[in-house]
Design a protein around this motif. Structure first.
Motif, PDB file in Angstrom:
ATOM      1  N   ALA A 165      41.274   0.639  29.161  1.00 42.90           N
ATOM      2  CA  ALA A 165      41.755   1.783  29.934  1.00 42.90           C
ATOM      3  C   ALA A 165      41.849   3.032  29.072  1.00 42.90           C
ATOM      4  O   ALA A 165      41.586   4.138  29.554  1.00 42.90           O
ATOM      5  CB  ALA A 165      43.113   1.459  30.549  1.00 42.90           C
ATOM      6  N   ALA A 166      42.215   2.878  27.799  1.00 40.34           N
ATOM      7  CA  ALA A 166      42.318   4.040  26.910  1.00 40.34           C
ATOM      8  C   ALA A 166      40.939   4.600  26.560  1.00 40.34           C
ATOM      9  O   ALA A 166      40.791   5.799  26.320  1.00 40.34           O
ATOM     10  CB  ALA A 166      43.067   3.653  25.640  1.00 40.34           C
ATOM     11  N   ALA A 167      39.937   3.744  26.543  1.00 35.17           N
ATOM     12  CA  ALA A 167      38.595   4.184  26.157  1.00 35.17           C
ATOM     13  C   ALA A 167      37.830   4.853  27.296  1.00 35.17           C
ATOM     14  O   ALA A 167      36.884   5.596  27.057  1.00 35.17           O
ATOM     15  CB  ALA A 167      37.791   2.999  25.633  1.00 35.17           C
ATOM     16  N   ASP A 168      38.217   4.605  28.534  1.00 32.74           N
ATOM     17  CA  ASP A 168      37.486   5.140  29.682  1.00 32.74           C
ATOM     18  C   ASP A 168      38.479   5.662  30.720  1.00 32.74           C
ATOM     19  O   ASP A 168      39.306   4.907  31.226  1.00 32.74           O
ATOM     20  CB  ASP A 168      36.615   4.035  30.293  1.00 32.74           C
ATOM     21  N   ALA A 169      38.377   6.932  31.052  1.00 34.49           N
ATOM     22  CA  ALA A 169      39.317   7.555  31.993  1.00 34.49           C
ATOM     23  C   ALA A 169      39.153   7.028  33.418  1.00 34.49           C
ATOM     24  O   ALA A 169      40.052   7.179  34.236  1.00 34.49           O
ATOM     25  CB  ALA A 169      39.141   9.072  31.974  1.00 34.49           C
TER      26      ALA A 169
END
Length: 137
Positions: free
Chosen positions: A77-81
């Motif tokens: 989740a942090a790597a892809d909005a």
């Protein structure tokens, strides 16, 4: 009961338990079909679903492997909005385990933007399988 018969019975039970354990371990963390389920965001206190995908983690307060899965899903989740991570605590909502057929924690659902379960993982999902499931969404 004779000692030989008792020993044979114990050996058979040990072999049966070993086979059952191996079968369960083989299923652990493997990707399965979503089964046509649809996740209702109201079950997670009305959170909004991701525009690309949503990772729903079912956990309990006493789950030992849930923090590991929380970190794994959080990193996606942090790597892809477009990806959202939601955690649902079944300790406070045991009715959801029946509705979504959750038999163990952690269980992870990969949802599309409409909330349809596209893949599910019982246990700790492998990074490769999770990446493939997200790519399919």
């Amino acid at each position: 009961m004779s000692p030989a018969l008792a020993l044979t019975a114990v050996a058979a039970l040990v072999v049966l338990a070993l086979l059952a354990g191996l079968m369960l371990r083989r299923r652990e963390g493997r990707r399965r079909d979503g089964g046509g389920l649809r996740f209702d965001p109201a079950d997670a206190q009305g959170v909004t679903l991701g525009t690309g995908a949503t990772l729903v983690q079912f956990s309990t307060e006493t789950c030992a492997r849930c923090p590991q899965v929380r970190r794994l899903l959080g990193s996606y989740a942090a790597a892809d909005a477009d990806i959202i991570h939601i955690e649902v605590d079944l300790t406070h909502r045991p009715d959801l385990s029946t509705r979504y057929r959750v038999l163990q924690t952690p269980t992870t659902f990969v949802l599309d933007a409409a909330g349809i379960v596209r893949a599910r993982f019982a246990g700790v999902p492998s990074r490769e399988s999770l990446t493939q499931a997200l790519a399919a969404v």
